[in-house]
Design a protein around this motif. Structure first.
Motif, PDB file in Angstrom:
ATOM      1  N   GLN A 122     -17.256  28.758 -13.206  1.00 28.61           N
ATOM      2  CA  GLN A 122     -17.560  28.093 -11.931  1.00 28.61           C
ATOM      3  C   GLN A 122     -16.641  26.885 -11.735  1.00 28.61           C
ATOM      4  O   GLN A 122     -16.112  26.662 -10.644  1.00 28.61           O
ATOM      5  N   LYS A 123     -16.451  26.150 -12.815  1.00 23.69           N
ATOM      6  CA  LYS A 123     -15.576  24.973 -12.738  1.00 23.69           C
ATOM      7  C   LYS A 123     -14.125  25.389 -12.527  1.00 23.69           C
ATOM      8  O   LYS A 123     -13.413  24.801 -11.705  1.00 23.69           O
ATOM      9  N   ASN A 126     -13.813  26.840  -8.972  1.00 25.97           N
ATOM     10  CA  ASN A 126     -14.428  26.078  -7.885  1.00 25.97           C
ATOM     11  C   ASN A 126     -15.276  27.012  -7.029  1.00 25.97           C
ATOM     12  O   ASN A 126     -15.151  27.096  -5.800  1.00 25.97           O
ATOM     13  N   THR A 152     -26.060  27.625  -8.246  1.00 25.91           N
ATOM     14  CA  THR A 152     -25.064  26.664  -8.720  1.00 25.91           C
ATOM     15  C   THR A 152     -25.726  25.461  -9.366  1.00 25.91           C
ATOM     16  O   THR A 152     -25.344  25.024 -10.467  1.00 25.91           O
ATOM     17  N   LYS A 171     -15.587  30.322  -0.205  1.00 17.68           N
ATOM     18  CA  LYS A 171     -15.277  29.997  -1.593  1.00 17.68           C
ATOM     19  C   LYS A 171     -15.451  31.252  -2.447  1.00 17.68           C
ATOM     20  O   LYS A 171     -16.159  32.189  -2.062  1.00 17.68           O
ATOM     21  N   ASP A 542      -5.030  16.318  -8.879  1.00 19.46           N
ATOM     22  CA  ASP A 542      -5.665  15.530  -7.818  1.00 19.46           C
ATOM     23  C   ASP A 542      -5.016  14.157  -7.675  1.00 19.46           C
ATOM     24  O   ASP A 542      -5.690  13.146  -7.479  1.00 19.46           O
TER      25      ASP A 542
END
Length: 713
Positions: A122-123, A126, A152, A171, A542
């Motif tokens: 999931q990480k 995303n 989630t 997503k 980021d």
């Protein structure tokens, strides 16, 4: 006696229960009885007008018996591939990843939180996590009602399931399948799976301007077979297929239980080893029957192999699993079964031999283990396989003579005892020059050959084409023996890394924060064509730049999980290399760390090989003077390594750091010298690093008489 131990195997997939509430899913007007749903969500049309009869016609846990054949018009009666229906599949990275539990399992089998592969992916992706669920058994049987949860928060934060009407197609989606009546037949579970996944696929198709999404499928145990059924029926839509401990070609344990120990639905002990629920409606035995039925699982492998080149070669398939070290078997016996078994014996036999039930049980276990070792190592020679029958008959007969009350207790089950022990010891294997030395080639539920989608049946090798295969050995050195290994393999970091390194996604460096702007590299995920691994000194994410200070445990083990680097380059910023960071990478030949001028520690098993090889492994090692410690077995079994320079600052060298190499001399550090295979610490005691050479293999025809000893610990 030991057959009672295996009763605990019923827990191998029963890890929690996810409660469902109300039907809130109205994502499509296409219901489970609609042929249109299946035509819309595949590149081939569905064969039947409806999937299911009415619920009241459901029998033996099967909505409809498709007998392991395709449900779609892919192959005609003459074996020719039919035309597609015109639906197109999107290019690029899959939008959907599905987790599929196994027999007697549920969505909770994958665990929750930071150690769950669901949460890890999931990480990385995303993505949103959804649970595909159905109402309780009575509601499913009558209405086949489906419900969707946004999970989630449950997986990431330990929160709750939230009922939703549809998925967020903006997503990627991770779907965790949660079947109902999961002990039932393969076809019954696949009906639920195919319907639930098709509902979500339809949503993405509508959002993709009519293009079908690609899927990654990840399965545990029988869930791998459920995924295989979907892949066989949807050849254009599946990008990758991963399995943990899947019985692709049956399982010797289920076959023993269902075929050898059965009298009707029960065996002579009065219960089935795998039967969890005793009520007739549970039908759990029907699922086990499928696991033990070659007429069924051979259909899957035949379909896959016959049409592999035309239909399935584009699917990346990975069979992952484990075998179990002797110390883990002993550990789980002590931690999970010893006390319950003693209580069971007390109830059945009463307190006897001075009330020392525990002592009798321990002595019995010790006798069998020690006799095994005596048999395995005779006159300096090692048997590669144990002669199980001869040993079992000698050991058990001697125990029965020594303890008549035990003979009385098991008089009706001696055959069961022999069958169970024969299975275990037939699959026990001696591995000279390896650590661990003795392993059981099973994860307690599925034999390793079947886990690896390859097995000799009736004298012929049957093997799925095109599979990548990898297994690990569970020991108590780094894993606490609090459950059978079949329950733990999907949490093993090495096996998880195999998924993370090979699941279809955009390539990137994965890392873990060490605090501030420092990170440790977890691996490089995605495709690469280079044979040289160059680890960067900084990574920008980021808008922030991080300094690479470490290489994490298991980061590039097992040939970087199939990428086969020949050389590595580590930057000057790296200070530590973790446990098994490059373990078992026979393609790696050159370890030049001279540029890693800040490197202080090299972890245990870091560059070691699992077994020695004359043709593979490291032949060149260059260490910077900054290195202060070299972990145990760090370069073990690299037979092509003939010399090494130990930095002058090195003060700690772990046990077996150079065992199994061809080193004849070491230079550089005056505190150490190499003398006839012995690393001598001039400031302390000598440590032997080379194992004795055992060249002959002997399988004894008759087991020696047992030696009664007490093993401590």
């Amino acid at each position: 006696l030991f057959s009672t131990l295996l009763v605990a195997l019923v827990f191998f997939l029963s890890i929690g229960f996810v409660k469902v509430y109300a039907d809130t899913n109205s994502s499509s007007d296409l219901d489970i009885n609609s042929k249109e749903l299946y035509d819309q969500t595949n590149t081939y049309n569905y064969k039947y007008d409806v999937t299911l009869p009415t619920g009241i016609e459901t029998k033996n846990g099967v909505d409809r018996d498709f007998k392991g054949e395709s449900r779609y018009n892919i192959i005609d009666e003459n074996g020719n591939i039919l035309a597609k229906n015109g639906n197109q599949v999107m290019d690029g990275i899959p939008q959907i990843t599905v987790f599929t539990h196994g027999w007697q399992g549920n969505s909770g089998s994958w665990g929750f939180g930071k150690d769950s592969l669901v949460t890890i992916l999931q990480k990385q992706f995303n993505a949103n996590i959804y649970t595909l669920d159905f109402y309780a058994r009575d509601r499913y049987t009558s209405d086949h009602e489906f419900v969707l949860y946004d999970s989630t928060d449950l997986y990431v934060n330990g929160g709750k399931n939230n009922s939703v009407n549809t998925v967020d197609t903006n997503k990627p989606a991770i779907l965790v399948f949660n079947g109902v009546n999961t002990g039932y037949r393969h076809e019954y579970i696949y009906t639920q799976f195919n319907y639930a996944v098709s509902k979500v696929v339809y949503e993405y198709k509508m959002a993709n301007n009519g293009l079908l999404p690609k899927l990654n499928l990840i399965g545990h145990s029988r869930g791998g077979l459920t995924n295989m059924q979907y892949a066989l029926d949807h050849p254009d839509m599946v990008a990758s297929l991963f399995s943990f401990g899947t019985p692709y070609l049956g399982t010797t344990t289920a076959e023993l239980d269902y075929n050898n120990l059965s009298i009707g639905n029960e065996h002579s002990l009065g219960m089935r080893l795998f039967e969890v629920a005793k009520d007739e409606e549970s039908k759990a035995c029907y699922g086990e029957q499928d696991l033990a039925d070659p007429n069924l699982y051979m259909k899957y492998v035949t379909r896959w192999n016959t049409y592999y080149d035309q239909l399935y070669s584009g699917i990346s398939a990975y069979a992952l699993g484990d075998v179990t070290a002797l110390n883990y078997i002993l550990g789980i016996f002590e931690n999970m079964w010893f006390t319950p078994l003693c209580d069971f014996l007390c109830e059945k036999c009463g307190n006897f031999i001075g009330g020392n039930v525990t002592g009798l049980l321990q002595t019995t276990l010790n006798t069998i283990i020690v006799t095994t070792l005596n048999l395995a190592y005779v006159g300096g020679k090692v048997s590669s396989k144990l002669n199980a029958k001869a040993m079992l008959q000698n050991v058990v007969n001697d125990i029965l003579i020594a303890y008549p009350i035990v003979a009385e207790f098991i008089s009706d089950t001696t055959g069961v005892l022999f069958d169970v022990l024969d299975l275990v010891y037939t699959e026990l294997e001696m591995r000279p020059f390896c650590d661990p030395f003795i392993v059981w080639n099973s994860d307690f539920a599925v034999n390793i050959e079947s886990q690896m989608a390859s097995r000799v049946l009736n004298g012929d090798l049957v093997e799925y084409k095109g599979f990548n295969r990898h297994y690990v050995t569970f020991t108590t050195y780094n894993t606490y023996a609090d459950n059978i290994t079949h329950c733990k393999e999907m949490f093993n970091p090495e096996l998880q890394k195999y998924v993370l390194n090979n699941i279809t996604q955009a390539p990137y460096w994965a890392y873990t924060s060490l605090g501030g702007d420092s990170i440790s590299i977890d691996g490089f995920y995605g495709c690469t064509s280079s044979s040289k691994l160059v680890i960067p000194s900084t990574i920008t994410s980021d808008g922030k730049t991080y300094t690479v200070k470490g290489i994490s445990d298991y980061a590039f083990a097992n040939d970087a999980y199939g990428k086969e680097y020949n050389e590595i380059v580590i930057p000057s910023t790296v200070e530590t290399i973790g446990y098994k960071a490059f373990y078992n990478s026979p393609s790696l030949t050159k370890v030049d760390l001279s540029s890693a001028t800040s490197l202080k520690s090299i972890g245990e098993d870091c560059f070691g090989l699992e077994t020695p090889s004359d043709s593979n492994g490291v032949d060149t090692v260059v260490l910077p003077n900054s290195v202060e410690s070299i972990g145990a077995r760090a370069f073990a079994n690299n037979k092509n390594l003939e010399k090494i320079n130990i930095p002058t600052n090195t003060t700690i060298i772990g046990e077996g750091a150079f065992s199994g190499t061809s080193i004849s001399e070491i230079t550089g550090n005056s505190s150490y010298e190499w003398n006839n295979g012995i690393l001598i610490d001039k400031n302390g005691a000598a440590n032997r690093y080379e194992l004795p050479v055992i060249s002959d293999i002997l399988v004894p025809e008759k087991a020696p008489s047992p030696i009664i000893v007490v093993l401590v610990g």
